[in-house]
Design a protein around this motif. Structure first.
Motif, PDB file in Angstrom:
ATOM      1  N   PHE A  39       1.204  -1.136   0.561  1.00  0.00           N
ATOM      2  CA  PHE A  39       0.021   0.519   0.075  1.00  0.00           C
ATOM      3  C   PHE A  39       1.175   1.471  -0.239  1.00  0.00           C
ATOM      4  O   PHE A  39       1.287   1.711   0.838  1.00  0.00           O
ATOM      5  CB  PHE A  39      -0.948  -0.740   1.280  1.00  0.00           C
ATOM      6  CG  PHE A  39      -2.196  -1.115   0.901  1.00  0.00           C
ATOM      7  CD1 PHE A  39      -3.031  -1.372  -0.015  1.00  0.00           C
ATOM      8  CD2 PHE A  39      -2.162  -1.990   2.391  1.00  0.00           C
ATOM      9  CE1 PHE A  39      -3.962  -2.658   0.634  1.00  0.00           C
ATOM     10  CE2 PHE A  39      -2.183  -2.879   2.387  1.00  0.00           C
ATOM     11  CZ  PHE A  39      -3.732  -3.547   0.892  1.00  0.00           C
ATOM     12  N   GLU A  96     -10.192 -12.960  13.147  1.00  0.00           N
ATOM     13  CA  GLU A  96     -10.248 -12.501  14.442  1.00  0.00           C
ATOM     14  C   GLU A  96     -12.161 -12.302  14.986  1.00  0.00           C
ATOM     15  O   GLU A  96     -12.575 -11.721  15.214  1.00  0.00           O
ATOM     16  CB  GLU A  96     -10.307 -11.152  14.680  1.00  0.00           C
ATOM     17  CG  GLU A  96      -8.575 -10.566  14.721  1.00  0.00           C
ATOM     18  CD  GLU A  96      -8.243  -9.632  14.905  1.00  0.00           C
ATOM     19  OE1 GLU A  96      -8.639  -9.708  15.772  1.00  0.00           O
ATOM     20  OE2 GLU A  96      -7.213  -9.087  14.736  1.00  0.00           O
ATOM     21  N   GLN A 122     -13.314  -9.455   9.842  1.00  0.00           N
ATOM     22  CA  GLN A 122     -12.794  -9.201  11.221  1.00  0.00           C
ATOM     23  C   GLN A 122     -14.043  -7.647  11.986  1.00  0.00           C
ATOM     24  O   GLN A 122     -14.639  -8.301  12.912  1.00  0.00           O
ATOM     25  CB  GLN A 122     -11.704  -8.383  11.385  1.00  0.00           C
ATOM     26  CG  GLN A 122     -10.934  -7.535  12.320  1.00  0.00           C
ATOM     27  CD  GLN A 122      -9.704  -7.362  12.346  1.00  0.00           C
ATOM     28  OE1 GLN A 122      -8.708  -7.433  11.364  1.00  0.00           O
ATOM     29  NE2 GLN A 122      -9.363  -6.814  13.587  1.00  0.00           N
ATOM     30  N   LEU A 167       4.127   0.840   1.990  1.00  0.00           N
ATOM     31  CA  LEU A 167       3.738   0.334   2.681  1.00  0.00           C
ATOM     32  C   LEU A 167       3.760  -1.707   2.587  1.00  0.00           C
ATOM     33  O   LEU A 167       2.369  -1.710   2.000  1.00  0.00           O
ATOM     34  CB  LEU A 167       2.813   0.469   3.820  1.00  0.00           C
ATOM     35  CG  LEU A 167       2.699  -0.611   5.223  1.00  0.00           C
ATOM     36  CD1 LEU A 167       3.327   0.005   6.472  1.00  0.00           C
ATOM     37  CD2 LEU A 167       1.178  -0.847   5.301  1.00  0.00           C
ATOM     38  N   HIS A 223      -5.821 -12.623  17.592  1.00  0.00           N
ATOM     39  CA  HIS A 223      -5.345 -12.123  18.703  1.00  0.00           C
ATOM     40  C   HIS A 223      -5.253 -13.286  20.234  1.00  0.00           C
ATOM     41  O   HIS A 223      -4.986 -12.576  21.109  1.00  0.00           O
ATOM     42  CB  HIS A 223      -5.753 -10.864  19.489  1.00  0.00           C
ATOM     43  CG  HIS A 223      -5.337  -9.932  18.229  1.00  0.00           C
ATOM     44  ND1 HIS A 223      -3.860 -10.051  17.941  1.00  0.00           N
ATOM     45  CD2 HIS A 223      -5.864  -9.127  17.296  1.00  0.00           C
ATOM     46  CE1 HIS A 223      -3.970  -8.829  17.066  1.00  0.00           C
ATOM     47  NE2 HIS A 223      -5.052  -8.148  16.783  1.00  0.00           N
ATOM     48  N   PRO A 226       1.168  -8.458  16.326  1.00  0.00           N
ATOM     49  CA  PRO A 226       0.546  -7.661  16.389  1.00  0.00           C
ATOM     50  C   PRO A 226      -0.028  -6.985  15.427  1.00  0.00           C
ATOM     51  O   PRO A 226      -0.324  -7.079  13.750  1.00  0.00           O
ATOM     52  CB  PRO A 226       1.825  -6.510  16.520  1.00  0.00           C
ATOM     53  CG  PRO A 226       2.687  -7.658  16.209  1.00  0.00           C
ATOM     54  CD  PRO A 226       2.349  -8.955  16.026  1.00  0.00           C
ATOM     55  N   ASN A 227      -0.820  -6.049  16.187  1.00  0.00           N
ATOM     56  CA  ASN A 227      -2.116  -4.652  15.205  1.00  0.00           C
ATOM     57  C   ASN A 227      -1.203  -4.961  14.145  1.00  0.00           C
ATOM     58  O   ASN A 227       0.728  -4.111  14.145  1.00  0.00           O
ATOM     59  CB  ASN A 227      -2.508  -3.243  16.278  1.00  0.00           C
ATOM     60  CG  ASN A 227      -3.375  -4.041  17.173  1.00  0.00           C
ATOM     61  OD1 ASN A 227      -3.239  -4.224  18.295  1.00  0.00           O
ATOM     62  ND2 ASN A 227      -4.402  -4.984  16.488  1.00  0.00           N
ATOM     63  N   GLY A 228      -1.628  -4.356  12.861  1.00  0.00           N
ATOM     64  CA  GLY A 228      -1.005  -3.907  11.475  1.00  0.00           C
ATOM     65  C   GLY A 228       0.049  -4.851  10.984  1.00  0.00           C
ATOM     66  O   GLY A 228       0.698  -4.721  10.219  1.00  0.00           O
ATOM     67  N   ALA A 229       0.144  -6.257  11.535  1.00  0.00           N
ATOM     68  CA  ALA A 229       1.237  -6.722  11.190  1.00  0.00           C
ATOM     69  C   ALA A 229       0.796  -7.604   9.460  1.00  0.00           C
ATOM     70  O   ALA A 229       1.700  -7.905   8.577  1.00  0.00           O
ATOM     71  CB  ALA A 229       1.283  -8.005  11.613  1.00  0.00           C
ATOM     72  N   GLY A 230      -0.560  -7.168   9.074  1.00  0.00           N
ATOM     73  CA  GLY A 230      -0.528  -7.829   7.497  1.00  0.00           C
ATOM     74  C   GLY A 230      -1.113  -9.381   7.439  1.00  0.00           C
ATOM     75  O   GLY A 230      -1.816  -9.526   6.280  1.00  0.00           O
ATOM     76  N   LYS A 231      -1.753  -8.926   8.576  1.00  0.00           N
ATOM     77  CA  LYS A 231      -3.437 -10.385   8.740  1.00  0.00           C
ATOM     78  C   LYS A 231      -4.147 -10.588   8.072  1.00  0.00           C
ATOM     79  O   LYS A 231      -5.174 -10.982   7.229  1.00  0.00           O
ATOM     80  CB  LYS A 231      -3.716 -10.858  10.236  1.00  0.00           C
ATOM     81  CG  LYS A 231      -2.046 -11.219  11.549  1.00  0.00           C
ATOM     82  CD  LYS A 231      -2.220 -11.632  12.828  1.00  0.00           C
ATOM     83  CE  LYS A 231      -3.317 -10.367  13.485  1.00  0.00           C
ATOM     84  NZ  LYS A 231      -2.879  -8.813  13.329  1.00  0.00           N
ATOM     85  N   THR A 232      -5.120  -8.989   7.951  1.00  0.00           N
ATOM     86  CA  THR A 232      -6.782  -9.012   7.649  1.00  0.00           C
ATOM     87  C   THR A 232      -5.865  -9.262   6.121  1.00  0.00           C
ATOM     88  O   THR A 232      -6.739  -9.337   5.015  1.00  0.00           O
ATOM     89  CB  THR A 232      -6.584  -7.776   7.984  1.00  0.00           C
ATOM     90  OG1 THR A 232      -7.350  -8.021   9.082  1.00  0.00           O
ATOM     91  CG2 THR A 232      -8.359  -7.567   7.016  1.00  0.00           C
TER      92      THR A 232
END
Ligand SMILES: Nc1ncnc2c1ncn2[C@@H]1O[C@H](COP(=O)(O)OP(=O)(O)OP(=O)(O)O)[C@@H](O)[C@H]1O
Ligand SMILES: [Mg+2]
Lengths: 249, 315
Positions: free
Chosen positions: A15, A174, A87, A18, A205, A39-45
């Motif tokens: 993106f 999630e 999510q 990023l 999580h 962690p948040n923002g790791a790219g899982k979604t």
């Protein structure tokens, strides 16, 4: 060993500047539950969205049941047996719960260029939908409009819609997001029964859920998979503790 | 119960429409017959727009294009001496469907404001095409030498027969629309409006279903155009002007989107207001404007929604 059901190689998505998924390699074997943590923002979604066909990867290959599905869109992947949950709850808010699930059944019951018979009285759609609602514990809430269901119930409905497509692989992003302790326990029990009959990629999580359900765990940090292994090895890995579980030790 | 209120009101409305000719004859006011017939023709157009706008979430701002195509499909054959309604009316629906297929196939690749602008642009293109064809009267349009002929007792020259033909078609469109919207097809179109990402995730490709709905709406509006040509006994490119598209859209919003009775109520309210207010002032839309704002602010489901309550059959 037979080919894994899902095979991901070199998956990359940017993106702007990023890199949300960076050269991700992952396998999920038939019947396995693979948890993806990070962690948040790791790219899982972002990973789930590429697996489901909602996002086009910039590079890499996704094979599903031996077929290269990288270029297929979401409906085409759904037809091949990939199903996702979101999510952020995503249901047909102005339709009753049963209609939500019946729509998922309908999507896999041939084309929908049928203009005459009321879908609301179509037993080929309603009965399987009712069974799935009961399976996820929403049997009593079938006629309630989805938008007014409690948050936890909407999360269950998400699962029901995915299940109603009779998937070969469940991509769950999630499923316990925003749930209270009791609702989470209920969801863990539900996923525990689904796990016996389905291959699952589970982003979560909630570590209780992850260690209760996962056969293997992949850890993502800044778009990269930094470790994959059994729950025991992941729990023991110093690198993982530092990067992610660190706050607990 | 809301659904009961709706059913009773709908039946009462149909009965009232059926009684209009009797009352008009008793009062010796043939003008009412003419007015209500016009209202019903626009109601058919508004119901067809609501199929895609209210149920499908497709904000087509060029729906009057099909009104014009339908009208020309009556007037052009008539110009060449072909007066049979058996030919003219299917032609109106067929050509409108074809136009909707082309317009929809292109427009439906966009969404939001782009969709609104593209459908508007297509309709304006047809409007200017109409103006440019001198053989069909250009800007002035052309008179219809005689109303569509069907033979037997169906003689549209008789205002009462014409009235009941329009009423029958309106009821047929409502009944068929109701079937379609509750069938599997309608479920997909409504689901895609409700949550497109979800619809795709469970396996639907909304495009082709939307396109089919777009074509059906175009065909039905083409039929309304054929009726309108017979009603006014002339056709002009003005039938396709964007303000006309706006009028139809106002009828749908005023009456209540995503309902079947709503657009009918909207057409009644709009044309009665036009009739009453325009006798007063040519700037009657100055009064309509604020009224529409009030409806949008305080009765989001339109007049029909305010009367009937309930979920408007959306769920
Ligand atoms: N459509 C987008 N456009 C731009 N950046 C995006 C987009 N989607 C995600 N990102 C960014 O990509 C990174 C990964 O996001 P992603 O949602 O995949 O993370 P995640 O691991 O699911 O996080 P969380 O645990 O909070 O759900 C984040 O930095 C996010 O801000
Ligand atoms: Mg996420």
């Amino acid at each position: 060993m037979a080919d894994p059901l899902l095979e991901v190689r070199g998956l990359r998505k940017r993106f702007g500047g990023l890199v949300a998924t960076d050269d991700v390699d992952l396998d999920a074997g038939e019947g396995e539950t693979l948890a993806v943590i990070g962690p948040n923002g790791a790219g899982k979604t972002t990973l789930i969205a590429q697996l489901s066909g909602d996002l086009r990867p910039d590079a890499g290959v996704i094979r599903f049941a031996g077929e290269d599905v990288t270029r297929l869109d979401a409906p085409a992947r759904s037809a091949r047996g990939l199903a996702r949950s979101f999510q952020i709850t995503s249901v047909f808010r102005d339709f009753p719960a049963l209609d939500n699930v019946a729509l998922a059944v309908q999507a896999h019951a041939g084309h929908s260029f049928r203009f005459w018979r009321p879908a609301g009285a179509d037993r080929a759609l309603r009965e399987p939908a009712r069974l799935v609602l009961e399976q996820v514990g929403l049997g009593m809430r079938a006629d309630v409009v989805a938008g007014v269901l409690a948050h936890g119930e909407q999360r269950q409905l998400e699962i029901a819609m995915a299940l109603a497509t009779r998937p070969r692989l469940l991509l769950l992003d999630e499923p316990m997001a925003g749930m209270g302790a009791e609702e989470s326990q209920q969801m863990i029990r539900l996923l525990g029964t689904l796990k016996r009959a389905h291959t699952i990629v589970l982003v979560e999580h909630d570590m209780d859920a992850v260690f209760a359900l996962a056969d293997r765990i992949a850890v993502m940090v800044y778009g990269r998979v930094i470790a994959v292994g059994s729950p025991e090895t992941i729990r023991a890995s110093a690198e993982v503790r530092r990067a992610y579980l660190g706050e607990a030790s | 119960m809301a659904s009961r209120v709706r059913a009773v009101t709908a039946v009462a409305g149909a009965a009232a429409l059926a009684a209009v000719p009797v009352v008009a004859a008793a009062l010796q006011e043939p003008f009412y017959l003419d007015l209500v017939r016009r209202v019903m023709i626009f109601a058919i157009a508004a119901v067809s727009l609501d199929l895609i706008l209210g149920y499908g979430g497709m904000v087509s701002f060029g729906h009057a294009a099909y009104l014009g195509i339908g009208a020309y499909a009556v007037a052009v054959p008539a110009l060449h001496g072909v007066h049979s309604g058996w030919l003219q009316w299917p032609l109106a629906m067929g050509v409108s469907a074809l136009a909707a297929l082309v317009i929809g196939a292109i427009s439906l690749r966009t969404s939001g404001v782009y969709f609104i602008m593209i459908t508007l642009a297509f309709a304006q293109m047809l409007y200017y095409l109409g103006i440019s064809i001198e053989a069909w009267g250009g800007d002035d349009g052309m008179r219809l030498a005689r109303r569509s002929r069907f033979g037997g007792p169906v003689d549209l020259a008789d205002p009462y027969v014409f009235y009941y033909v329009v009423l029958a078609l309106l009821l047929a469109v409502l009944a068929l629309g109701h079937r379609v919207i509750h069938a599997r097809f309608g479920m997909v179109v409504r689901a895609a409006r409700s949550n497109e990402a979800r619809a795709r995730a469970i396996g639907f490709s909304p495009f082709r279903y939307r396109l089919a709905a777009f074509v059906m709406a175009g065909a039905v509006c083409g039929l309304a155009g054929a009726l309108l040509a017979n009603q006014t006994e002339y056709v002009t490119p003005g039938f396709m002007h964007w303000t006309r598209s706006g009028d139809i859209m106002v009828m749908v919003i005023l009456g209540g989107m995503g309902t079947f009775v709503g657009p009918v109520a909207g057409a009644v309210a709009f044309l009665l207001l036009e009739n009453v207010l325009s006798a007063w002032t040519v700037h009657w839309q100055i009064i309509l404007g604020p009224l529409l704002i009030l409806v949008v602010l305080y009765a989001r489901r339109g007049l029909w929604g305010a009367v009937s309550g309930g979920s408007l059959g959306r769920g």
